[in-house]
Structures are given as C-alpha cells and as structure tokens.
Design an enzyme around this catalytic site. Structure first.
Site, PDB file in Angstrom:
ATOM      1  N   SER A 103       0.846  -1.194   0.000  1.00 35.94           N
ATOM      2  CA  SER A 103       0.000   0.000   0.000  1.00 35.94           C
ATOM      3  C   SER A 103       0.878   1.240   0.000  1.00 35.94           C
ATOM      4  CB  SER A 103      -0.840   0.023   1.285  1.00 35.94           C
ATOM      5  OG  SER A 103       0.009   0.303   2.397  1.00 35.94           O
ATOM      6  N   ASP A 104       0.306   2.345  -0.434  1.00 38.84           N
ATOM      7  CA  ASP A 104       0.964   3.601  -0.133  1.00 38.84           C
ATOM      8  C   ASP A 104       0.751   3.808   1.372  1.00 38.84           C
ATOM      9  OD1 ASP A 104       1.256   6.692  -2.020  1.00 38.84           O
ATOM     10  OD2 ASP A 104       2.214   6.032  -0.164  1.00 38.84           O
ATOM     11  N   TRP A 105       1.477   4.735   1.926  1.00 39.70           N
ATOM     12  CA  TRP A 105       1.507   4.867   3.394  1.00 39.70           C
ATOM     13  C   TRP A 105       0.152   5.329   3.932  1.00 39.70           C
ATOM     14  CZ3 TRP A 105       5.295   2.810   1.339  1.00 39.70           C
ATOM     15  CH2 TRP A 105       6.423   2.386   2.024  1.00 39.70           C
TER      16      TRP A 105
END
Ligand code: GLC
Length: 732
Positions: free
Chosen positions: A274-276
């Site tokens: 995932s992106d953060w």
C-alpha cells in the site's frame, strides 16, 4: 550498514533484542545444515515453499505489515532480517524517524541526488535509465535498503499535478520504456524496485480520497501500459497501490486492478504494497490483492493486515490459503533479492561513477527550446562579462519535493557551475532578481546588472515549495511565480542577449519569450546540475533532450481543463464522502489532444533542438515475421557532434473507432559525428496498430491503412509511408 532507529517506546526489550540479533541474515545457528530456503543454488519457488512451511501463523502475519515507518519485522529464529524500504525515484532518501516524517538527524545518510524523473524521461535514453537505476541500487545496498520506492510512472494528465516532476511524462510508451530500464538497472543490484502509484494517481488534490472514473479503453490504452511494461519487461518485484479510489474502490485494495489485471492478466509474481496509510478496509485488503500494508503513526498491530486479519483467520472469515499467497509473494521478493543468503551485492555510495550518471542524465535531459541566431553555445574566449540573474541560480532543489527529496552529498548550483567553467578571465556578476514575497529593489538591481553585462543568463521557473512542484498539493495555475514575467521583460529590454533557463515543470510564458533569443528547460537537475548546465551553455555538451510532455500556451488549452471541474479537480456530490474526478478527455491526453483537436502547443511533445542539425531520408518499410520494420537514414548535417531522438508515430487512416491523430510507437536515440549518417531501424508488431476493445476484452489490430511517420518531434515528421495491415487480429 543497517540502522535500527531509536525504538519507539512500545517496542518491548525482548523485541529490541531480537531485532538486533536479526539484522544479520545467515545460517541459522545450531546442528542442522543450512536450510534449503537459505541455499542460493536452489530454485526460488523451492526456497519459498521450504520457508513458508516453517513459519507460524503469527510470523506469517508479521511479514504483511510494517513494524515502523520504513521497516517490517524480523523473524530471528529463521534468520529473516528486518526489511528496509526507502524512497525514492531520485536516490536513497535520508533516514527518517521510525514513526514520524521528520528526518532522523543522522550524518551518514547522504546519497547521490539524481535529476528529477521528468528529466530522465527527457533524455529518451533507456540505457541511461538503466545506469541511473543501477547507481541508485548500489547506493540502496550500501545504505542497507531492500526495497526502493520508485520509479513513479503516473501519466502527466494535467500540468497542475504537484508530482509531475517525479514522473516520466504524458506518453505511456516513453514512461514505461524509461522506467523499465531504470528497474532492470536497480534490481540487478539485489534490491527490489517499486513501480508506483498503481493506478490513476494523476493529481495530488484530495489524493487520499478522490474517486477516479475513466472509461475502459482509456484505462487500458493510456493509464495502464507504463505499469504493464515495467511489470512484464522491467520485471519489477513490487508495486505500490495508489491513494485514490478507482471506480469506487481504493487502489490499495482494488479487486479489478490488483487481482484481475495486475496478477491475473499480467501474471505479476511480486508483492503489492500500500501507499503509506492507503488502506481503509480489512476485508478488501485481505481479498483484493494487497500483500504488504505500510503506514505510520499508528500502533502497527492495529493495521488492517495485522490483528484484524489475524482475528478473521481465527474466526474462519478468511482462509489460510489466501494468507499463504500473500506470504509467498513477500518471501519471493526477499529470496529473489538475496535478502536471505550470502550472495547479496555489497553496494557503494557517492562514487565518481554515480556522480557521472547524475551528470549524464541532466546533460541529456536538458531541452533546448529556442536558439535564435545561434546565440548558444556561448564562446568563452570572446566573453568578458556575464550577468547571472535569478533565485534559481543559487537555490538548492534536491532536498525538496517531499518524499522524493534527497539529502545530497553536494549540489552544484547553476551559478557555481558557470563561475567554475567560465574561469577567472570572465567577470561573472550575480543578481537575485526575484524572491518569494517580492522586493522591487531586487528587480532594479537585476536590470542594472543586465545592462552592464555582455550577456545575461537567467535562471528562473519553479521550485519545490508546496503549491508548485511538490507532493501533497497541486499547482493553482501555470504562471511563473514571483513576478518573473515582468522581470524578464525588463531584463531582455535592458539586454537583448538574454538566455533563459527554466527549472521545474512547464509554465505559461509571457511576452518575454518573443524577444528572448535562447530558452532551455532544465527541470530539477540534481546534484551535478550546475556542471551540466555550464557544459551545455558553453558548448562542452550538445543538448539532446526532447520534451516528455506538451507545453501548452495556456492552461485552458490542456484537455483536463476543457471539461469543467468534473474533469479536474473533481466535484463532491451533496451526500458524498469524497470527490469524483472524471477523465472526460478519454484517450486524448497530451499531444493526443493537441494533435487531434488541432490546438497549437507552445512547444510540442518530443520537441528539442540541438547545436547541430539532422536530416532524415530513405524510409523503407520492411515486412517481418512479426510485423514491419521501419528502416531510415539520419544524417548529422551540422558542424558538431550530437544526438537525435528519432520518433516513430502511427496514424490510422480510416479507423473504425475514435483513435488519436497519432501515437508514439517507437523511438531511438542516435549519436552522430558531423557529416556522419546511420541507418536506423524501428520494428513494429501488430500491437503498435491496436486499440483496446472493451466489448471483446481484447486488443484489436484492425486491418487497414496506417501512416508511419518519422522525425525528431511529434510535430516535425519529415518521413512518411503507408503501411497496410492485411488482417484484423485479436491480441492478448
Ligand atoms: C508517500 C508517497 C509515496 C512514498 C510513500 C513513503 O505518501 O505517496 O510515493 O513512497 O509515501 O514515503
């Protein structure tokens, strides 16, 4: 050297001890021989199977989520070390705090700061992409990183996107080809690259929540191909889901994008992270193709793929097979990058070779947009005085832009590069000219300096302040900030021999453009920027860059800004929790719009001048087993050596469906001595003529007549020939 940052309070002493012990992968101590999973001579899948059979459920879960901002947990008893992730596309980011975005204040986390991604794209040289990736991969290894979070390949749909500088432009073929070279270079150094942000993260405005609606053909023909190229020919090991939603589902757990397309159709075998803090739902995260949840500023056991997932496994809501599939992908990446065996490459940092790569990328990425009267290159032997004007002549950029910023070993500014190259015989005067917040005296002093010098070199454009070229926000307009248009008009009126160098991404250009004899686009040139700029300005380097994106005359000429707020930046319905942006322009992104709608750009896609000239001739279409090869001659008809990017576009003569006027389907950079000529070949398969048919869920290469166009810019294609595709083909 791996570093364990000061541990957050909640880390128990036991964990700390185990972390320390676990940072040195190698044979598990004890009687048994080296286990198969640590044997580098064994096939990757056999090693994955062996290791997966040894993991407990708790250990499996621990591999699927962060245990600090940029790490995942070690499993000491099996010799699995902490995995270290690092930004970004332009080099190895400084160490940041385990759970904050602030930097860790270390003094040994400097790195080579490469030019911005859009500068790499402007080189149109995939070998340079490989070299840059390789250098960054070596530095990542030395800095103890396992996964490097780049390259970014989101398409330049709107000139306002705050992260356009980080990405590779408006065309999927150019973006994908450049990124694939970069990934192959980086991953050859035993680290994993991470292509991002999958997908449709083409604006920063409301990036965490905006829902993107785009038709299937546009998705397949414009926004996915660069990712597909990086997966299928770059062999990228990890993919980062985007923050935004697509058709109502967050990209970090989007079933259609991740399961159906990425893993299903494209056969991606690595891991999706995932992106953060880009994950919003446990069930979707578990079932829709997410393999690693990253984020920060939260207790990591509350991550969706941590306790909530473990609970769902224990209640039987989720199956163990799905868990093993996620674990398998994480282990595959670790094993393929030699995290678990002693074969791993050691790496190196800030070597002369890395510095040379940083310089070559910007030397080949600078685009010469205007050179009236051949004022460039400047002849230092005849020059007595130069006025260098503009804040960007001394401003440092490498550390800016947010997550792609690099703490550079050094950064040579344009002024430093000019002073060093000009030597003591030339009097170089500097005047700041403009500043954030404005200051009338600056302009007066700059005009005075311009008047008193033989030639002016102006450095302006944008910077990484929020609201210009920076992550987390989009630009408000395409204006040159800080009153630069007015200042430039005064400067060129005071001294007609004014050369303008713009840093940053595209801007609207004021009345000064007409009288200014020379204009260069330098993007964000990285730590060797000043040296490279001086090399180009004084003729050591013949510029060969070509625009990776259309420069519009005005923002409203751009396709994303032609259909109202629904098309950009999106609108929020009365009861909606998030906005929706609809890509109303469809396929017609960038030059596809300008050429199809016959809108004159300020400077076209693929455009860039040289200090020499090139002639194209003798185009032949040679049928091959797999399609057709365009064979043609390029000659250097000038007096200095130089490089030309030959571009091949395809124009369907009578398409049965809407097709852009033309599309880039091949390119090659060719170096030629004065008078030298070369025969160049570019081969096309039926894919080069195909469009995507949602009805047939397939690419269709429709039989019929196509124009094959060749030249040095999308709007300068002197060679043309008709190609007949004999039969319609459905392609995979
Ligand atoms: C950021 C960016 C992503 C980056 C990540 C880690 O929000 O979107 O590109 O790699 O977080 O810093």
């Amino acid at each position: 050297m791996k570093r364990i940052p000061a541990a957050p309070l909640w880390l128990s002493a036991v964990t700390l001890l185990s972390l320390t012990a676990a940072t040195r992968p190698g044979p598990v101590r004890g009687a048994e021989p080296t286990p198969l999973y640590q044997d580098a001579t064994q096939p990757v899948e056999a090693r994955v199977d062996d290791l997966i059979g040894r993991l407990t459920l708790e250990e499996k879960i621990s591999l699927l989520h962060a245990d600090s901002k940029f790490t995942t947990a070690a499993i000491p008893r099996l010799g699995i070390p902490r995995r270290w992730l690092s930004d970004g596309p332009h080099g190895v980011r400084e160490d940041v705090g385990p759970d904050t975005w602030s930097n860790a204040g270390h003094t040994d986390d400097f790195s080579t700061a490469m030019p911005a991604g859009i500068c790499l794209a402007a080189t149109w040289n995939p070998e340079l992409g490989f070299s840059e990736g390789s250098a960054i991969g070596q530095e990542a290894r030395l800095r103890g990183k396992d996964i490097m979070l780049g390259p970014g390949v989101n398409i330049l749909r709107t000139p306002l996107c705050g992260r356009n500088f980080e990405y590779l432009g408006e065309d999927p073929l150019l973006s994908g080809t450049m990124a694939a070279g970069y990934v192959r270079g980086a991953q050859a150094q035993d680290i994993a690259s991470c292509v991002k942000h999958f997908a449709l993260n083409d604006q920063e405005y409301e990036r965490d929540s905006i829902n993107v609606e785009v038709d299937e053909r546009t998705l397949r023909e414009i926004y996915l191909p660069a990712f597909q190229t990086v997966v299928q020919s770059g062999g990228v090991w990890t993919v980062m889901g985007a923050y935004n939603q697509f058709r109502g589902q967050h990209c970090c757990h989007n079933d259609y994008l991740l399961n159906t397309i990425l893993k299903g159709e494209w056969g991606f075998q690595g891991l999706v992270m995932s992106d953060w803090a880009g994950v919003h739902d446990t069930k979707e995260a578990v079932l829709n193709g997410l393999d690693l949840e990253m984020g920060t500023e939260r207790k990591y056991d509350t991550f969706y793929l941590a306790k909530p997932y473990r609970d769902g496994l224990q209640t039987g809501e989720f199956g163990l097979a799905g868990l093993d599939e996620k674990v398998r992908r994480n282990l595959r990446v670790m094993i393929a990058t030699h995290v678990l065996d002693a074969q791993r490459k050691p790496g190196s940092l800030n070597t002369a070779a890395h510095q040379a790569v940083a310089r070559h990328v910007v030397e080949e990425g600078i685009v010469l947009l205007k050179n009236a009267g051949h004022i460039l290159p400047l002849d230092l032997a005849k020059l007595q005085s130069i006025a260098v004007i503009g804040e960007n002549a001394t401003r440092l950029h490498a550390h800016g832009g947010d997550s792609s910023g690099i703490k550079a070993f050094y950064e040579i500014t344009p002024l430093e590069g000019i002073v060093k190259r000009a030597g003591s015989k030339v009097n170089v005067v500097y005047s700041e000219g403009y500043r954030k917040g404005g200051d009338a005296t600056l302009a007066e002093r700059a005009v005075a300096a311009a008047k008193s010098a033989e030639v002016v070199i102006y450095f302006g454009g944008l910077n990484h302040d929020k609201g210009f070229d920076c992550e987390g926000a989009d630009r408000k307009d395409l204006q040159l900030p800080y009153g630069q248009d007015e200042l430039l008009e005064k400067i060129v009126a005071a001294n007609p021999r004014t050369i303008v160098v713009l840093e940053g991404t595209m801007v609207e250009m004021g009345a000064w453009l007409e009288p200014v004899p020379a204009l260069l686009q330098a993007w964000y040139p990285g730590m060797e920027g000043g040296s490279a700029l001086a090399g180009v300005l004084f003729g050591d380097v013949n510029p060969s860059g070509k625009l990776p994106a259309t420069f519009p005359k005005k923002l409203s000429d751009s396709p994303a800004h032609t259909f109202g707020p629904e098309a950009y930046p999106g609108v929020k319905g009365p009861n909606a929790s998030n906005g929706t942006v609809t890509y109303a322009e469809g396929l017609l992104v960038g030059y596809r719009w300008f050429d199809t709608k016959n809108v004159a750009p300020l400077f076209p896609f693929g455009f860039g001048l040289s200090y020499t000239t090139f002639a194209y001739s003798q185009l032949k279409l040679v049928p091959t087993e797999t399609g057709v090869t365009a064979e043609f001659t390029i000659k250097n008809t000038g007096s200095v050596a130089g490089a030309e990017v030959a571009q091949l576009y395809v124009h369907p003569e009578k398409p049965g469906v809407l097709r852009p006027e033309k599309e880039l389907k091949g390119f090659k950079k060719v170096w030629l001595q004065p008078g030298e000529q070369k025969t160049v070949t570019l081969s096309l398969t039926p894919q080069a003529f195909a469009f995507y048919s949602p009805e047939q869920k397939s690419w269709v290469a429709q039989s019929g007549a196509y124009q094959i166009l060749l030249g040095g810019s999308s709007r300068d294609l002197p060679l043309q020939a008709e190609y007949q595709l004999a039969r319609t083909q459905l392609l995979k």
